[in-house]
Write an enzyme that holds these catalytic residues in place. Structure first.
Site, short mmCIF file in Angstrom:
data_model
loop_
_atom_site.label_atom_id
_atom_site.label_comp_id
_atom_site.label_asym_id
_atom_site.label_seq_id
_atom_site.Cartn_x
_atom_site.Cartn_y
_atom_site.Cartn_z
N HIS A 20 23.50 10.48 41.45
CA HIS A 20 24.94 10.21 41.39
C HIS A 20 25.56 10.94 40.19
CE1 HIS A 20 28.71 7.81 41.38
NE2 HIS A 20 28.58 7.92 40.07
N GLU A 21 24.91 10.87 39.04
CA GLU A 21 25.44 11.55 37.85
C GLU A 21 25.41 13.06 38.06
OE1 GLU A 21 27.08 9.72 36.07
OE2 GLU A 21 26.19 7.80 36.58
N HIS A 23 28.42 14.21 39.86
CA HIS A 23 29.61 14.48 39.05
C HIS A 23 29.59 15.93 38.51
CE1 HIS A 23 31.41 10.58 39.20
NE2 HIS A 23 30.38 9.97 38.65
N HIS A 41 32.28 18.93 39.17
CA HIS A 41 32.86 19.74 38.09
C HIS A 41 32.74 21.22 38.43
CE1 HIS A 41 33.46 19.99 33.43
NE2 HIS A 41 34.49 20.43 34.12
ZN LIG Z 1 29.98 7.96 38.60
#
Ligand SMILES: [Zn+2]
Length: 216
Positions: A89-90, A93, A97
């Protein structure tokens, strides 16, 4: 205020219990969260992005200013379904980006105003001692409008990061298809906390809008 608070408490309890369950279930390939994140970042053409270990419980995050992933020890070292899910999940991100995903940029742009609004909330309580409630309500509406907008834009960012995470975990063969269901449960439980935060902020905003309308 009470429904928002109850939903927030329910979401936290559900996240804690779901995470506690899946942090004990090892993933088939025995990958740690750090390894899973590394694989996803490398495959997306970001081999130079650092994946670092950070203290605390569920403190995992992607820092867009440092362009680095920070994973809590449990998820950095752990070889559980929860660890690879949160780590992916991280990494999701970071993929947002790189892809210049618009809601992520809008969210980043709102961070300074939201930080200011979040500390100004305490000002409302202090000012309520000597300020006319109608004038105070106008001030409060502004503050909660910023917070609610931030929480609202956080939702697509979080759901999209989880979607990218599941897609990459399966595409790269990091987890089996049947392991995806457990990972979804962890990520959905985490998403519910963001929904709860948005609902609370929205209820606060409506509450102060009603006061402003009635007292002015
Ligand atoms: Zn998150």
């Amino acid at each position: 205020m009470i429904p928002g608070l109850l939903l927030g408490i329910y979401a936290q309890i559900r996240l804690s219990s779901t995470y506690a369950k899946y942090v004990r279930i090892p993933n088939e390939r025995g990958l740690s969260g750090a390894e899973a994140a590394r694989e996803i970042l490398d495959a997306a053409g970001m081999p130079g992005m650092p994946v670092k270990e950070v203290g605390g419980h569920l403190t995992d995050h992607y820092d867009p200013t440092k362009k680095a992933l920070f994973l809590s020890s449990e998820n950095y070292r752990g070889q559980s379904l929860a660890a690879v899910g949160v780590a992916a999940h991280e990494a999701g991100h970071a993929l947002q980006h790189k892809a210049a995903y618009a809601p992520l940029h809008l969210r980043m742009w709102l961070v300074p105003a939201t930080k200011f609004a979040s500390s100004a909330v305490y000002g409302i309580f202090l000012l309520s001692w000597f300020m006319h409630i109608g004038k105070l309500a106008v001030f409060a509406v502004g503050i909660f409008a910023v917070i609610a907008l931030f929480q609202l834009i956080t939702l697509p960012v979080e759901f999209d990061a989880s979607r990218r995470a599941k897609e990459q975990l399966l595409r790269l063969g990091l987890v089996r298809a049947d392991e995806g269901a457990g990972i979804s449960k962890v990520l959905n439980a985490a998403a519910l906390t963001y929904v709860a935060a948005m609902v609370s902020a929205l209820l606060e905003l409506v509450h102060w809008m009603l006061i402003a309308r009635n007292r002015n």
